[in-house]
Design an enzyme around this catalytic site. Sequence first.
Site, PDB file in Angstrom:
ATOM      1  N   LYS A  58     -11.012  -3.581   7.843  1.00 54.33           N
ATOM      2  CA  LYS A  58     -11.979  -2.919   8.729  1.00 54.33           C
ATOM      3  C   LYS A  58     -12.891  -3.947   9.402  1.00 54.33           C
ATOM      4  O   LYS A  58     -13.337  -3.755  10.536  1.00 54.33           O
ATOM      5  CB  LYS A  58     -12.799  -1.885   7.954  1.00 54.33           C
ATOM      6  N   GLY A 190       7.626  -1.893   9.826  1.00 54.21           N
ATOM      7  CA  GLY A 190       6.957  -0.722   9.265  1.00 54.21           C
ATOM      8  C   GLY A 190       5.830  -0.232  10.157  1.00 54.21           C
ATOM      9  O   GLY A 190       4.838  -0.938  10.343  1.00 54.21           O
ATOM     10  N   GLY A 192       3.725   2.085   9.500  1.00 58.12           N
ATOM     11  CA  GLY A 192       2.869   2.902   8.639  1.00 58.12           C
ATOM     12  C   GLY A 192       1.419   2.520   8.891  1.00 58.12           C
ATOM     13  O   GLY A 192       1.070   1.998   9.957  1.00 58.12           O
ATOM     14  N   VAL A 193       0.589   2.763   7.883  1.00 61.06           N
ATOM     15  CA  VAL A 193      -0.843   2.559   8.068  1.00 61.06           C
ATOM     16  C   VAL A 193      -1.179   1.088   8.307  1.00 61.06           C
ATOM     17  O   VAL A 193      -1.912   0.745   9.235  1.00 61.06           O
ATOM     18  CB  VAL A 193      -1.629   3.092   6.845  1.00 61.06           C
ATOM     19  N   ASP A 321      -3.684   3.372  -7.702  1.00 60.51           N
ATOM     20  CA  ASP A 321      -2.368   3.077  -7.121  1.00 60.51           C
ATOM     21  C   ASP A 321      -1.261   2.965  -8.156  1.00 60.51           C
ATOM     22  O   ASP A 321      -0.085   3.085  -7.813  1.00 60.51           O
ATOM     23  CB  ASP A 321      -2.422   1.740  -6.355  1.00 60.51           C
ATOM     24  N   HIS A 453     -26.447  18.555  19.275  1.00 65.43           N
ATOM     25  CA  HIS A 453     -25.964  18.253  20.616  1.00 65.43           C
ATOM     26  C   HIS A 453     -26.741  17.087  21.198  1.00 65.43           C
ATOM     27  O   HIS A 453     -27.959  17.053  21.072  1.00 65.43           O
ATOM     28  CB  HIS A 453     -26.131  19.475  21.527  1.00 65.43           C
TER      29      HIS A 453
HETATM   30  P1  FAD Z   1      -6.417  -2.268  -6.793  1.00 69.26           P
HETATM   31  O1  FAD Z   1      -7.447  -2.187  -5.750  1.00 69.26           O
HETATM   32  O2  FAD Z   1      -5.113  -2.877  -6.456  1.00 69.26           O
HETATM   33  O3  FAD Z   1      -7.085  -3.076  -7.995  1.00 69.26           O
HETATM   34  C1  FAD Z   1      -6.382  -3.453  -9.125  1.00 69.26           C
HETATM   35  C2  FAD Z   1      -7.093  -4.643  -9.750  1.00 69.26           C
HETATM   36  O4  FAD Z   1      -6.555  -4.857 -11.037  1.00 69.26           O
HETATM   37  C3  FAD Z   1      -6.898  -5.954  -8.991  1.00 69.26           C
HETATM   38  O5  FAD Z   1      -8.135  -6.629  -8.871  1.00 69.26           O
HETATM   39  C4  FAD Z   1      -5.950  -6.759  -9.880  1.00 69.26           C
HETATM   40  O6  FAD Z   1      -6.143  -8.161  -9.784  1.00 69.26           O
HETATM   41  C5  FAD Z   1      -6.371  -6.239 -11.238  1.00 69.26           C
HETATM   42  N1  FAD Z   1      -5.343  -6.387 -12.288  1.00 69.26           N
HETATM   43  C6  FAD Z   1      -4.056  -5.993 -12.256  1.00 69.26           C
HETATM   44  N2  FAD Z   1      -3.465  -6.206 -13.433  1.00 69.26           N
HETATM   45  C7  FAD Z   1      -4.420  -6.761 -14.234  1.00 69.26           C
HETATM   46  C8  FAD Z   1      -4.433  -7.191 -15.588  1.00 69.26           C
HETATM   47  N3  FAD Z   1      -3.357  -7.076 -16.361  1.00 69.26           N
HETATM   48  N4  FAD Z   1      -5.580  -7.722 -16.074  1.00 69.26           N
HETATM   49  C9  FAD Z   1      -6.691  -7.820 -15.295  1.00 69.26           C
HETATM   50  N5  FAD Z   1      -6.745  -7.419 -14.022  1.00 69.26           N
HETATM   51  C10 FAD Z   1      -5.611  -6.882 -13.520  1.00 69.26           C
HETATM   52  N6  FAD Z   1      -7.277   2.681   1.157  1.00 69.26           N
HETATM   53  C11 FAD Z   1      -8.216   3.466   1.718  1.00 69.26           C
HETATM   54  O7  FAD Z   1      -8.572   4.490   1.120  1.00 69.26           O
HETATM   55  N7  FAD Z   1      -8.790   3.154   2.927  1.00 69.26           N
HETATM   56  C12 FAD Z   1      -8.434   2.059   3.614  1.00 69.26           C
HETATM   57  O8  FAD Z   1      -8.963   1.807   4.692  1.00 69.26           O
HETATM   58  C13 FAD Z   1      -7.444   1.213   3.070  1.00 69.26           C
HETATM   59  N8  FAD Z   1      -7.059   0.110   3.721  1.00 69.26           N
HETATM   60  C14 FAD Z   1      -6.112  -0.696   3.165  1.00 69.26           C
HETATM   61  C15 FAD Z   1      -5.700  -1.811   3.881  1.00 69.26           C
HETATM   62  C16 FAD Z   1      -4.728  -2.636   3.367  1.00 69.26           C
HETATM   63  C17 FAD Z   1      -4.293  -3.839   4.138  1.00 69.26           C
HETATM   64  C18 FAD Z   1      -4.174  -2.357   2.075  1.00 69.26           C
HETATM   65  C19 FAD Z   1      -3.145  -3.263   1.469  1.00 69.26           C
HETATM   66  C20 FAD Z   1      -4.572  -1.249   1.366  1.00 69.26           C
HETATM   67  C21 FAD Z   1      -5.538  -0.401   1.905  1.00 69.26           C
HETATM   68  N9  FAD Z   1      -5.963   0.738   1.235  1.00 69.26           N
HETATM   69  C22 FAD Z   1      -6.884   1.561   1.806  1.00 69.26           C
HETATM   70  C23 FAD Z   1      -5.418   1.100  -0.081  1.00 69.26           C
HETATM   71  C24 FAD Z   1      -6.395   0.687  -1.201  1.00 69.26           C
HETATM   72  O9  FAD Z   1      -6.629  -0.706  -1.105  1.00 69.26           O
HETATM   73  C25 FAD Z   1      -5.814   1.026  -2.556  1.00 69.26           C
HETATM   74  O10 FAD Z   1      -5.450   2.391  -2.600  1.00 69.26           O
HETATM   75  C26 FAD Z   1      -6.837   0.756  -3.645  1.00 69.26           C
HETATM   76  O11 FAD Z   1      -7.229  -0.597  -3.648  1.00 69.26           O
HETATM   77  C27 FAD Z   1      -6.285   1.124  -5.025  1.00 69.26           C
HETATM   78  O12 FAD Z   1      -7.252   0.878  -5.975  1.00 69.26           O
HETATM   79  P2  FAD Z   1      -6.863   0.534  -7.489  1.00 69.26           P
HETATM   80  O13 FAD Z   1      -8.152   0.370  -8.214  1.00 69.26           O
HETATM   81  O14 FAD Z   1      -5.893   1.515  -7.991  1.00 69.26           O
HETATM   82  O15 FAD Z   1      -6.086  -0.854  -7.423  1.00 69.26           O
HETATM   83  P1  NAI Z   2       3.234   3.053   4.583  1.00 71.56           P
HETATM   84  O1  NAI Z   2       3.939   3.838   3.559  1.00 71.56           O
HETATM   85  O2  NAI Z   2       2.026   3.602   5.226  1.00 71.56           O
HETATM   86  O3  NAI Z   2       4.234   2.669   5.759  1.00 71.56           O
HETATM   87  C1  NAI Z   2       5.414   1.949   5.538  1.00 71.56           C
HETATM   88  C2  NAI Z   2       6.336   2.196   6.712  1.00 71.56           C
HETATM   89  O4  NAI Z   2       7.415   1.288   6.626  1.00 71.56           O
HETATM   90  C3  NAI Z   2       6.923   3.601   6.721  1.00 71.56           C
HETATM   91  O5  NAI Z   2       6.764   4.172   7.983  1.00 71.56           O
HETATM   92  C4  NAI Z   2       8.374   3.369   6.360  1.00 71.56           C
HETATM   93  O6  NAI Z   2       9.250   4.306   6.928  1.00 71.56           O
HETATM   94  C5  NAI Z   2       8.609   1.984   6.925  1.00 71.56           C
HETATM   95  N1  NAI Z   2       9.704   1.251   6.301  1.00 71.56           N
HETATM   96  C6  NAI Z   2      10.061   1.220   4.992  1.00 71.56           C
HETATM   97  N2  NAI Z   2      11.131   0.402   4.823  1.00 71.56           N
HETATM   98  C7  NAI Z   2      11.445  -0.107   6.038  1.00 71.56           C
HETATM   99  C8  NAI Z   2      12.415  -1.015   6.498  1.00 71.56           C
HETATM  100  N3  NAI Z   2      13.300  -1.594   5.685  1.00 71.56           N
HETATM  101  N4  NAI Z   2      12.461  -1.307   7.817  1.00 71.56           N
HETATM  102  C9  NAI Z   2      11.569  -0.761   8.687  1.00 71.56           C
HETATM  103  N5  NAI Z   2      10.619   0.127   8.303  1.00 71.56           N
HETATM  104  C10 NAI Z   2      10.549   0.437   6.986  1.00 71.56           C
HETATM  105  O7  NAI Z   2       2.927   1.640   3.862  1.00 71.56           O
HETATM  106  P2  NAI Z   2       2.041   0.422   4.308  1.00 71.56           P
HETATM  107  O8  NAI Z   2       1.707   0.461   5.745  1.00 71.56           O
HETATM  108  O9  NAI Z   2       2.722  -0.764   3.745  1.00 71.56           O
HETATM  109  O10 NAI Z   2       0.710   0.665   3.498  1.00 71.56           O
HETATM  110  C11 NAI Z   2       0.760   0.822   2.085  1.00 71.56           C
HETATM  111  C12 NAI Z   2      -0.260   1.800   1.632  1.00 71.56           C
HETATM  112  O11 NAI Z   2      -1.555   1.237   1.715  1.00 71.56           O
HETATM  113  C13 NAI Z   2      -0.341   3.045   2.505  1.00 71.56           C
HETATM  114  O12 NAI Z   2       0.597   4.004   2.128  1.00 71.56           O
HETATM  115  C14 NAI Z   2      -1.714   3.536   2.217  1.00 71.56           C
HETATM  116  O13 NAI Z   2      -1.681   4.306   1.066  1.00 71.56           O
HETATM  117  C15 NAI Z   2      -2.487   2.255   1.971  1.00 71.56           C
HETATM  118  N6  NAI Z   2      -3.269   1.929   3.172  1.00 71.56           N
HETATM  119  C16 NAI Z   2      -4.233   2.801   3.571  1.00 71.56           C
HETATM  120  C17 NAI Z   2      -4.979   2.552   4.694  1.00 71.56           C
HETATM  121  C18 NAI Z   2      -5.978   3.550   5.120  1.00 71.56           C
HETATM  122  O14 NAI Z   2      -6.280   4.450   4.358  1.00 71.56           O
HETATM  123  N7  NAI Z   2      -6.527   3.437   6.325  1.00 71.56           N
HETATM  124  C19 NAI Z   2      -4.799   1.333   5.468  1.00 71.56           C
HETATM  125  C20 NAI Z   2      -3.721   0.505   4.987  1.00 71.56           C
HETATM  126  C21 NAI Z   2      -3.017   0.797   3.858  1.00 71.56           C
END
Ligand code: FAD
Ligand code: NAI
Length: 474
Positions: A58, A190, A192-193, A321, A453
């Site tokens: 963001k 991909g 996706g998001v 997750d 408004h």
């Molecule tokens: P994580 O955030 O993955 O945290 C897990 C933690 O556990 C990590 O710090 C890891 O190092 C630690 N860990 C793992 N195993 C061990 C161990 N054995 N011992 C000690 N520590 C350990 N979601 C949204 O809702 N809004 C968004 O805008 C959004 N944007 C995203 C953008 C990107 C690029 C990505 C990749 C994801 C995005 N997400 C977004 C998804 C969001 O980041 C995840 O859903 C969220 O972080 C999950 O939280 P979590 O606590 O389950 O796991």
């Molecule tokens: P995603 O599931 O959103 O999108 C993955 C995309 O890749 C799908 O459209 C799928 O059909 C495509 N795909 C899969 N295999 C492929 C292949 N071999 N070739 C071409 N296309 C293929 O997953 P993404 O974008 O990796 O994000 C992971 C997760 O992180 C999201 O599902 C979401 O839960 C979280 N996230 C959330 C955000 C938010 O809330 N704003 C922002 C970014 C991530």
Amino acid sequence: MSKSFDVVVIGGGPGGYIAAIRAAQLGLSTACIDEWKTADGKPAPGGTCTNVGCIPSKALLQSSENYDHAAHSFAEHGIQVKGLSVDVAQMQKRKDKVVKQNNDGILYLFKKNKVTFFHGRGSFLGGDAGGYQIAVAGKTEETITAKHVIVATGSNPRALPGTPFDNSLVLDNAGALAIPDVPKRLGVIGAGVIGLEMGSVWRRLGSDVQILEALPTFLGAADEAVAKEAAKVFKKQGLSIELGVKISKVTVKKNVTVEYADAAGTAQTATFDRLIVAIGRVPNTDGLESDAVGLALDQRGFVTVDDECRTNLQNVWAVGDVVRGPMLAHKAEEEGVAVAQRIAGQYGHVDFNTVPWVIYTSPEIAWVGKTEQQLKTEGVEVRTGSFPFMANGRARALGDTTGFVKMIADAKTDRILGVHIIGPMASELISEAVVAMEFGASSEDIAMICHAHPSLSEATKEAALAVDNRTLNF
Ligand code: FAD
Ligand code: NAI
């Protein structure tokens, strides 16, 4: 003697750190173990979300949008900018600062709430419902014991088979957020998001972005009307999105060449300066030693849990997750709070039907509840109402009139079943819909509520009026 706690949380992402804070607030002695570290080895709690996910993405989206406004919208407001240029290093520096503020904020919250923080890897050594032993391997090694364990170890990016991430040319989310200069040609696998958000950042900064998506439909999880509008707008922004492709080969040399079959089955080749692979994420239980206690994982590697996040082991819970359900930070947080409350003998509430989705592109896309196509498939009779931002005074004043709000209500009861928004500040607007659905509101309820408004939220009220064919401003 080993330190013992009522609750030990393994993982300090939004699922884990929030669970730890809530457990401590409820009077339980609580520890949180997290292994994430900064480049110089310091603790960096907050998980994927804080370090390489929600927050840094963001930050870069905001910087690139500011640049885009300066380049394309300021002149209309009578603001002249000369010598506009992009300083990616400064953008990355600002992003890193925002991330650090969040890391530090979590460490402060741990202190304030008396959560004991361990920096290192946590893994199960053994135990049962009477208590679990957990090894913490950081700068030093120690064993702690827990009456309850919450597993919150998150997820990892999925790689294309045969093409490992090198985070130089083939990038996962961490690499995509750390690109040091604007790539001339950026490939994204991909749509996706992550693909759409990261593609937007680099497109705005000047990259030629080509997104290759395997599925034949664009944004299949969104309402069809929203997906159609989004496809139109993204095309206009210059994002090239190819659907229905099959990747056959990725060759990494000085740059990256992707060979694929297009939707018609014709062989194509595209060469990129960098390639982001964003094809979903896989649960992370690396190093947890789940076998030491017999913690059950499903076929895809998720920790198996019931509706209340109980695993197969008594007093071991899992959230975020690493368990079923959408991979979203706010879903992880809600599960973390609910589990902490259940451990303390209280009620834990998570309503999976009202988890909002947001895609932070421009315009933003947000929804809650079901899509019209889902409801049709389920045979539910609905009435829908839409209102375009073009007819909203605040959107006109902002100069951002793309998109609409669409409300779907049950035809018989008028209960709201879904709200779908594409447009300015959709991420904020969706909260009204979430609250309404959580309280079982009807479209009539929203239509009767006084909205300020001029505000973008008037579009939600007008969409509610449109369900009954009585919009006032359109
Ligand atoms: P994580 O955030 O993955 O945290 C897990 C933690 O556990 C990590 O710090 C890891 O190092 C630690 N860990 C793992 N195993 C061990 C161990 N054995 N011992 C000690 N520590 C350990 N979601 C949204 O809702 N809004 C968004 O805008 C959004 N944007 C995203 C953008 C990107 C690029 C990505 C990749 C994801 C995005 N997400 C977004 C998804 C969001 O980041 C995840 O859903 C969220 O972080 C999950 O939280 P979590 O606590 O389950 O796991
Ligand atoms: P995603 O599931 O959103 O999108 C993955 C995309 O890749 C799908 O459209 C799928 O059909 C495509 N795909 C899969 N295999 C492929 C292949 N071999 N070739 C071409 N296309 C293929 O997953 P993404 O974008 O990796 O994000 C992971 C997760 O992180 C999201 O599902 C979401 O839960 C979280 N996230 C959330 C955000 C938010 O809330 N704003 C922002 C970014 C991530």
